[in-house]
Design an enzyme around this catalytic site. Structure first.
Site, mmCIF file in Angstrom:
data_model
loop_
_atom_site.group_PDB
_atom_site.id
_atom_site.type_symbol
_atom_site.label_atom_id
_atom_site.label_comp_id
_atom_site.label_asym_id
_atom_site.label_seq_id
_atom_site.Cartn_x
_atom_site.Cartn_y
_atom_site.Cartn_z
ATOM 1 N N ILE A 10 0.907 -1.264 0.050
ATOM 2 C CA ILE A 10 0.174 -0.021 0.026
ATOM 3 C C ILE A 10 0.693 1.331 0.000
ATOM 4 O O ILE A 10 1.661 1.424 0.781
ATOM 5 C CB ILE A 10 -1.018 -0.030 1.324
ATOM 6 C CG1 ILE A 10 -1.963 -1.382 1.356
ATOM 7 C CG2 ILE A 10 -1.699 1.308 1.023
ATOM 8 C CD1 ILE A 10 -2.371 -1.450 2.647
ATOM 9 N N ASN A 85 -2.196 4.023 -3.785
ATOM 10 C CA ASN A 85 -2.996 4.824 -3.277
ATOM 11 C C ASN A 85 -2.708 6.169 -3.188
ATOM 12 O O ASN A 85 -3.305 7.374 -3.043
ATOM 13 C CB ASN A 85 -3.486 4.396 -1.855
ATOM 14 C CG ASN A 85 -4.161 5.342 -0.798
ATOM 15 O OD1 ASN A 85 -5.052 5.748 -1.157
ATOM 16 N ND2 ASN A 85 -3.317 5.686 0.070
ATOM 17 N N TYR A 150 -3.732 17.593 -11.697
ATOM 18 C CA TYR A 150 -4.369 16.217 -11.151
ATOM 19 C C TYR A 150 -5.044 15.450 -12.312
ATOM 20 O O TYR A 150 -5.213 14.100 -12.270
ATOM 21 C CB TYR A 150 -5.454 16.599 -10.151
ATOM 22 C CG TYR A 150 -6.061 15.634 -9.201
ATOM 23 C CD1 TYR A 150 -5.137 14.942 -8.494
ATOM 24 C CD2 TYR A 150 -7.343 15.386 -9.138
ATOM 25 C CE1 TYR A 150 -5.830 13.816 -7.631
ATOM 26 C CE2 TYR A 150 -7.891 14.555 -8.570
ATOM 27 C CZ TYR A 150 -7.058 13.749 -7.669
ATOM 28 O OH TYR A 150 -7.714 12.569 -6.972
ATOM 29 N N LYS A 154 -4.720 11.491 -13.498
ATOM 30 C CA LYS A 154 -5.505 10.539 -13.137
ATOM 31 C C LYS A 154 -6.158 9.829 -14.363
ATOM 32 O O LYS A 154 -6.374 8.698 -14.447
ATOM 33 C CB LYS A 154 -6.675 10.901 -12.201
ATOM 34 C CG LYS A 154 -6.316 11.349 -10.854
ATOM 35 C CD LYS A 154 -5.761 10.027 -9.935
ATOM 36 C CE LYS A 154 -5.665 10.347 -8.654
ATOM 37 N NZ LYS A 154 -5.194 8.940 -7.912
ATOM 38 N N THR A 187 -10.790 13.436 4.321
ATOM 39 C CA THR A 187 -9.372 13.015 4.603
ATOM 40 C C THR A 187 -8.572 14.457 4.949
ATOM 41 O O THR A 187 -9.045 15.612 4.536
ATOM 42 C CB THR A 187 -8.766 12.299 3.609
ATOM 43 O OG1 THR A 187 -8.653 13.418 2.533
ATOM 44 C CG2 THR A 187 -9.385 10.942 3.465
#
Length: 247
Positions: A10, A85, A150, A154, A187
Site C-alpha cells: 500500500i 493509493n 491532477y 489520473k 481526509t
C-alpha cells in the site's frame, strides 16, 4: 512464512484511505508493506514499512525496496496485491500560473510511481497471483479548471490500468486490475482542498458544501468496499467502479 500467504503493498498507508486499508489488512492478519512519507507509529508482526517521499522525481523505487529484498522473495508469496493509493491534488491553479517543479512532482507521485511499482511487481513476481488497484477519481474523465495536473495524472493512471489488463489477457498472466473511485473522502487532503481560493479552483464551493452537509465518505467505508472487491475470486481482468456502485 508459508508459501501460500498474501502480501499487500500500500502506498500512502499513513493516513486517509491508505491507513484505513492498512487497519483492515492487519485485522485479517494479512502481511502489509507500507510505503509513505511518514511511518505509522505501530508495531505489528504483519507490517513492514518503507519511508520514502514519492513526490521526489529523483527517487528510485527499486533502490527504496532493496532493504526488504529477503522479505520480498517471490518464493514466499502466492498472492501479491498492489494498491497505488498515494497521491496529491496539488498544484491547484489555472494553467499558466503553475510552478513547473510542482507539476513534475504531482505527475511523479500520481502517475510515474504507480507505473514504476506496477512494472516492478510484474518483474518481481512472475508466477504469483497478482492484483493491482489504481485509486482513481472522477477527475480522470472530467476536466476541472484549476486541476490540470491532477486530472491529467489520473487520466493517465486510468489508461495505464486498462493497458495492464489488456496485456495480462494477451500474456495469460494471473493479473486482475481494479480502477477504483473511492468517493469524496473525509481526509486531510480534502480538508486542504477546501481551503483553496475559488479563483484557483472554481469547484471548491462544491466540496465545502459537501462537508457542511455531511456528504463526505468515511475512509473506513471506502476501504471496506475496496477490500471486498479485491477479495472477490471472480473479479474480472479489469474492473472499473465508483464507491457505492455494485460490482
Amino acid at each position: 512464512m508459508k508459501p501460500n500467504e498474501h502480501l499487500v503493498i500500500i502506498t500512502g498507508h499513513s493516513s486517509g484511505l491508505g491507513r484505513a486499508l492498512l487497519d483492515l489488512c492487519l485485522q485479517d492478519k494479512t502481511h502489509v508493506l507500507g510505503i509513505a512519507r511518514r511511518r505509522v507509529d505501530l508495531l505489528h508482526p504483519c507490517l513492514k514499512q518503507i519511508q520514502a517521499d514519492l513526490s521526489d522525481s529523483e527517487l528510485r523505487i527499486e533502490q527504496s525496496l532493496q532493504p526488504l529484498d529477503a522479505f520480498l522473495d517471490a518464493s514466499v508469496w502466492r498472492t501479491v496485491t498492489l494498491i497505488n493509493n498515494a497521491g496529491t491534488a496539488q498544484p491547484i491553479s489555472f494553467m499558466g500560473q503553475l510552478d513547473a517543479q510542482a507539476i513534475a512532482s504531482s505527475l511523479h507521485i500520481n502517475l510515474t510511481v504507480p507505473l514504476q511499482l506496477s512494472n516492478w511487481l510484474l518483474q518481481r513476481f512472475p508466477q504469483q497471483r497478482l492484483r493491482i488497484a489504481q485509486i482513481s477519481s472522477g477527475a480522470s474523465k472530467k476536466a476541472y479548471p484549476g486541476w490540470g495536473a491532477y486530472c491529467s495524472s489520473k487520466a493517465g493512471l486510468r489508461m495505464a490500468a486498462q493497458v495492464l489488463a489488456a496485456e495480462a489477457e494477451l500474456s495469460g498472466r494471473d493479473l486482475r486490475v481494479l480502477i477504483y473511485e473511492p468517493g469524496v473522502l473525509d481526509t486531510p487532503m480534502q480538508e486542504g482542498l477546501r481551503q483553496t481560493r475559488a479563483e484557483d479552483f472554481p469547484q471548491v464551493d462544491r466540496f465545502r458544501q459537501m462537508q457542511t452537509r455531511g456528504e463526505l465518505v468515511a475512509p473506513t467505508d471506502s476501504a471496506r468496499e475496496l477490500w471486498r472487491l479485491l477479495s472477490n475470486k471472480e473479479m474480472p481482468s479489469l474492473l472499473e467502479i465508483r464507491y457505492g456502485d455494485r460490482a
